[in-house]
Design an enzyme around this catalytic site. Structure first.
Site, PDB file in Angstrom:
ATOM      1  N   CYS A  61       0.842  -1.213   0.000  1.00  0.00           N
ATOM      2  CA  CYS A  61       0.000   0.000   0.000  1.00  0.00           C
ATOM      3  C   CYS A  61       0.870   1.252   0.000  1.00  0.00           C
ATOM      4  CB  CYS A  61      -0.940  -0.002   1.209  1.00  0.00           C
ATOM      5  SG  CYS A  61      -1.979   1.479   1.308  1.00  0.00           S
ATOM      6  N   CYS A 105      -0.582   4.164   2.063  1.00  0.00           N
ATOM      7  CA  CYS A 105      -0.465   4.012   3.526  1.00  0.00           C
ATOM      8  C   CYS A 105       0.955   4.291   4.001  1.00  0.00           C
ATOM      9  CB  CYS A 105      -0.807   2.578   3.958  1.00  0.00           C
ATOM     10  SG  CYS A 105      -2.386   1.958   3.399  1.00  0.00           S
ATOM     11  N   ASP A 106       1.929   3.751   3.285  1.00  0.00           N
ATOM     12  CA  ASP A 106       3.293   3.665   3.831  1.00  0.00           C
ATOM     13  C   ASP A 106       4.301   4.614   3.188  1.00  0.00           C
ATOM     14  OD1 ASP A 106       2.294   1.613   5.388  1.00  0.00           O
ATOM     15  OD2 ASP A 106       2.916   0.040   4.013  1.00  0.00           O
TER      16      ASP A 106
END
Ligand code: NDP
Length: 483
Positions: A175, A178-179
Site C-alpha cells: 500500500c 499508507c506507507d
C-alpha cells in the site's frame, strides 16, 4: 485520472475453516425447499447480511436499507475497499473528480442514511448446509442470515519470492498510499506493469528520491493515459524486461530491506539493485477462501454467477464486485452489481414470505443508532519521543503503542478495537496511539516502515511487535503476552 479499478471490499481474511469438501450443486438455486419457519427461534437474525464494504457492498447496503429490510454490513479490515487507496477518481458516474476515500465516505453515509447498519468485524466462516445461513466473525460472534450478499473483493497478489514475506513491514509493502511517508528521500521500486503499479509509482514520486518501476515484459499493461501521466514524474524510471528474483535485507534491531535481485530477461543477466523499499502491485486474487465448498467457485476463486443475475449456486446468497467479476473490474460496475444483488435478495425475501409481521416473530438483530461508532473512550495520542519517554518513565505498567496513518484503511478500522482493548485493560496496560505521519522521531527510532504497526514495551524495553491488521482476539493475546 481515470479509475477503472473496481474497488474491493478490503477483506484480508485470516484463520482457517473447515472446507466441506463436496461439490456445490448448481441445481439448488430455487427457494421451494426453504421454509421461513426455520428462522423462528434463531438468535441474531439478519434479513440481508452484506459481507464487505467497497462500492459493491455499500451499493447493496443502500438498496437493502431503502427496501426497509434490516441490512447489516460487515466492514472487514479495510472499510471502503480499494477506492480508499486511490487518489483522484474521475469516472464515478454523476460526480466531478473527487478523492477515492471521500467517495467511499459518502457512499457509507448514504447507505447508513437509508437504514443500513455497520459492524466493524469480519466474517471468517459461513455455513450453507442449513438455512438461515450461519455466519461466524473473527471476533467470535455468530449471526443467522436470511440472505447474504458477498462483496469481499480481492487482496493483493504476492510474488512468492525469497525475502518477500520475511521483510513484509520492514521495507516490503502492498500500500503506497499508507506507507509512502516512511520512504521520504529513499530509493524504492514498484513491481508490476498495470494501472495499480503506475498509480503506486505516482503516489510514491513526491516522497521517494527515486522510484523504479519494474515491468517484467517489454511493455506496460497500464492504460495509455496512465502511462502518459507517469511521464510527468521525473524521478520515476521504468525498467522493462525486469523480473524480481529475491528481496535482500538485514535482520536484527534495524531489520530492513537493502536490495533486490533482478533478472534482465532480454540480456539474461542477474544483478542486485540497492533499494530501501519494495512496493508490490502485481494484481489481486479474490477473497473467497472462506467460501470453498460453500458456493460454486471457478478455478481462480471467483464466485460463479447463475445466468444474468447476481445469484450464486446457493439460494439466497448473492455476490457482487471483484469477488465474481473478472471481466470489467470497474468501481461503477461493482456498485451496479451490488444494487442488482440487493434487488435479488429483496425478491428472495418476499418470495419466501418474509414481511413485517414475520419479522416481528423473529429475533431480528437490532443495532441502535450510533452502535457502529466507537463505544469506548478515545485512546491517548502522543506525537513525540519526549511524550513517550515521560509516560514510560512515570509508570511500571506495560505499554502498547499503535502506529497508524490517516490514509491506511485497515489502521482506521483497527482504532475502535484499540480503544476497546484500552478500556478492557485500563488498570493494567497503558495504551497509546501515534499518527506515524506526525511523529518522525518515534517512527525513526523504532523503524516503523508499515502500518498498522503495534509495539509492546515491558520494563521500558521493546519486547513485541506486530506489523499487520489484527482482530480483537489477536490484540487481546498480544496484550496478555505483555502482562
Ligand atoms: P493487472 O492485472 O492489470 O496488472 C498486474 C501487473 O502485474 C501486470 O503488469 C503483470 O505483468 C504484473 N505481474 C503479475 N505477476 C507478476 C510477477 N510474478 N512478477 C512481475 N510482474 C507481475 O492488475 P492491476 O492491479 O494493475 O489492475 C487491476 C484492475 O484495476 C485493472 O482493470 C486496472 O485497469 C484497474 N486499475 C485502475 C486504476 C486507475 O485507473 N487509476 C488504478 C489501479 C487499478 P504482465 O503484464 O506481464 O502480465
Amino acid at each position: 485520472m481515470v479509475v477503472n479499478r473496481m474497488a474491493y471490499a478490503g477483506m484480508i481474511l485470516v484463520g482457517m475453516i473447515l472446507v466441506q469438501g463436496c461439490l456445490v450443486s448448481r441445481a439448488h438455486t430455487r427457494t421451494e425447499h426453504i421454509s421461513i419457519d426455520a428462522a423462528l427461534g434463531k438468535k441474531g437474525v439478519i434479513p440481508i447480511a452484506v459481507i464487505g464494504s467497497g462500492p459493491a457492498g455499500l451499493a447493496a447496503a443502500l438498496y437493502g436499507g431503502a427496501a426497509m429490510m434490516e441490512t447489516v454490513v460487515f466492514e472487514g479490515h479495510e472499510p471502503g475497499g480499494l477506492l480508499t487507496k486511490t487518489t483522484l477518481v474521475e469516472n464515478w458516474p454523476g460526480i466531478l473528480p473527487k478523492m477515492g476515500p471521500a467517495i467511499m465516505e459518502d457512499a457509507r453515509e448514504q447507505a447508513a442514511h437509508a437504514g443500513a447498519h455497520f459492524i466493524a468485524d469480519m466474517i471468517i466462516e459461513i455455513d450453507t448446509s442449513a438455512w438461515p445461513y450461519r455466519l461466524k466473525t473473527e471476533n467470535g460472534e455468530v449471526y443467522h442470515a436470511l440472505t447474504i450478499i458477498i462483496a469481499t473483493g480481492s487482496s493483493p497478489r504476492m510474488l512468492g519470492i525469497s525475502g518477500e514475506e520475511q521483510f513484509m513491514g520492514y521495507g516490503v509493502s502492498t500500500c503506497a498510499l499508507c506507507d509512502r511517508g516512511f520512504f521520504r528521500d529513499r530509493q524504492v521500486v514498484v513491481i508490476g506493469g498495470g494501472d495499480s503499479a503506475a498509480e503506486e509509482a505516482m503516489q510514491l514520486s513526491p516522497y521517494a528520491v527515486s522510484v523504479k518501476l519494474l515491468v517484467r515484459k517489454e511493455a506496460m499493461r497500464a492504460s495509455a493515459r496512465m502511462q502518459d501521466r507517469l511521464r510527468g514524474h521525473e524521478n520515476v524510471e521504468i525498467l522493462y524486461n525486469t523480473q524480481p528474483m529475491a528481496i535482500l535485507g538485514v535482520e536484527g534491531a534495524d531489520k530492513k530491506v537493502t536490495a533486490i535481485t533482478l533478472k534482465d530477461t532480454a540480456l539474461n543477466k542477474t544483478y542486485d539493485m540497492p533499494i530501501d523499499g519494495v512496493f508490490l502491485a502485481i494484481g489481486h486474487i479474490p477473497n473467497s477462501w472462506f467460501l470453498k465448498g460453500k458456493v460454486e467457485l471457478d478455478a481462480e476463486g471467483h464466485i460463479v454467477m447463475q445466468g444474468r443475475s447476481q445469484k450464486s449456486s446457493v439460494p439466497g446468497i448473492y455476490a457482487a464486485g471483484e469477488i465474481e467479476d473478472k471481466e470489467y473490474r470497474q468501481a461503477g460496475v461493482a456498485a451496479g452489481h451490488g444494487i442488482s444483488a440487493a434487488l435479488d435478495a429483496v425478491r428472495f425475501l418476499t418470495d419466501i414470505g418474509f414481511n413485517k409481521s414475520m419479522a416481528a416473530k423473529m429475533d431480528i438483530l437490532k443495532i441502535g443508532a450510533g452502535a457502529d461508532n466507537a463505544a469506548h473512550p478515545d485512546v491517548q495520542k502522543i506525537s513525540s519521543l519526549a511524550e513517550f519517554e515521560a509516560i514510560s518513565q512515570g509508570s511500571d505498567k506495560p505499554i502498547l503503542v499503535d502506529f497508524y496513518t490517516q490514509t491506511c484503511p485497515s489502521c482506521m478500522a483497527m482504532l475502535p478495537l484499540i480503544a476497546q482493548l484500552a478500556a478492557e485493560y485500563k488498570d493494567r496496560v497503558i495504551v497509546l496511539k501515534v499518527d506515524a505521519d506526525e511523529a518522525a522521531d518515534l517512527v525513526g527510532l523504532y523503524h516503523v516502515l508499515r502500518v498498522p504497526c503495534l509495539l509492546g514495551f515491558k520494563d521500558g524495553q521493546l519486547c513485541a511487535r506486530y506489523n499487520k491488521p489484527m482482530s480483537l482476539p489477536e490484540l487481546q493475546e498480544f496484550v496478555q503476552n505483555l502482562l
